[in-house]
Enzyme design. Structure first.
Site, mmCIF file in Angstrom:
data_model
loop_
_atom_site.group_PDB
_atom_site.id
_atom_site.type_symbol
_atom_site.label_atom_id
_atom_site.label_comp_id
_atom_site.label_asym_id
_atom_site.label_seq_id
_atom_site.Cartn_x
_atom_site.Cartn_y
_atom_site.Cartn_z
ATOM 1 N N SER A 118 0.812 -1.208 0.000
ATOM 2 C CA SER A 118 0.000 0.000 0.000
ATOM 3 C C SER A 118 0.853 1.268 0.000
ATOM 4 C CB SER A 118 -0.960 -0.067 1.186
ATOM 5 O OG SER A 118 -1.929 0.931 1.119
ATOM 6 N N ASP A 129 9.704 6.305 -10.065
ATOM 7 C CA ASP A 129 9.173 6.947 -11.270
ATOM 8 C C ASP A 129 9.916 8.226 -11.634
ATOM 9 O OD1 ASP A 129 7.295 4.975 -11.549
ATOM 10 O OD2 ASP A 129 5.601 6.202 -10.881
ATOM 11 N N LYS A 143 -0.657 -4.580 -3.501
ATOM 12 C CA LYS A 143 -2.060 -4.328 -3.147
ATOM 13 C C LYS A 143 -2.699 -3.295 -4.067
ATOM 14 C CE LYS A 143 -4.949 -3.102 0.723
ATOM 15 N NZ LYS A 143 -5.122 -1.825 1.333
#
Length: 167
Positions: A118, A129, A143
């Site tokens: 999570s 990223d 998740k």
């Protein structure tokens, strides 16, 4: 003897220390309402001791508050960078950094394992990223769901998955 119930604080930061002259280490065990302030305080201490690199350990961290991880990401990223977005059946919400983070110049390594879920995955994903961190460890939990509590009756609440989060 009267027994007085006391408040038992539960901290999100298990450890923060210098590994050498320029590498600091912070272990986050959960993401809750106080995690971002604890993280900021711990990281400021390490920077004041000379940290130029930071290892953030989220192994075995089950996640928690979306707001907490977003606040931490804001401290680590330059202005106007996408942290995460949620995509539900009828809506999409985007979370971006809103100013240059206090720790945006630190070189990061994030430790994950199969129990990193999570919010831990959001932190690792957002940093990866933007080329901000090296991720070390095994595959994370995977998740990626946004859940809301829905009151059914006065005493019953159910948790409903309403969206997916994506980095």
């Amino acid at each position: 003897i009267p027994v007085v119930r006391g408040e038992i604080p539960i901290f999100s930061i298990d450890a923060n220390f210098m590994l050498n002259q320029e590498v600091g280490y912070v272990k986050i065990n959960r993401f809750s309402y106080q995690t971002s302030s604890e993280f900021k305080e711990a990281t400021e201490l390490l920077v004041n001791k000379g940290a130029k690199k930071l290892i953030i350990d989220v192994r075995d961290n089950p996640g928690g508050s979306l707001n907490a991880v977003i606040d931490i990401c804001k401290e680590l990223l330059p202005n106007d960078r996408n942290i995460v977005y949620t995509k539900g059946e009828n809506e999409q919400e985007t979370y971006n950094s809103s100013s240059d983070g206090a720790f945006k110049d630190l070189e990061l390594t994030i430790l994950v394992n199969r129990n990193s879920a999570s919010a831990s995955e959001i932190l690792a994903g957002a940093m990866k990223d933007h080329g901000k961190a090296t991720i070390v460890g095994g595959q994370s939990f995977g998740k990626g769901s946004v859940q809301e509590l829905v009151n059914v009756t006065d005493e019953t609440t159910i948790k409903v998955t309403v969206a997916k989060w994506l980095t």
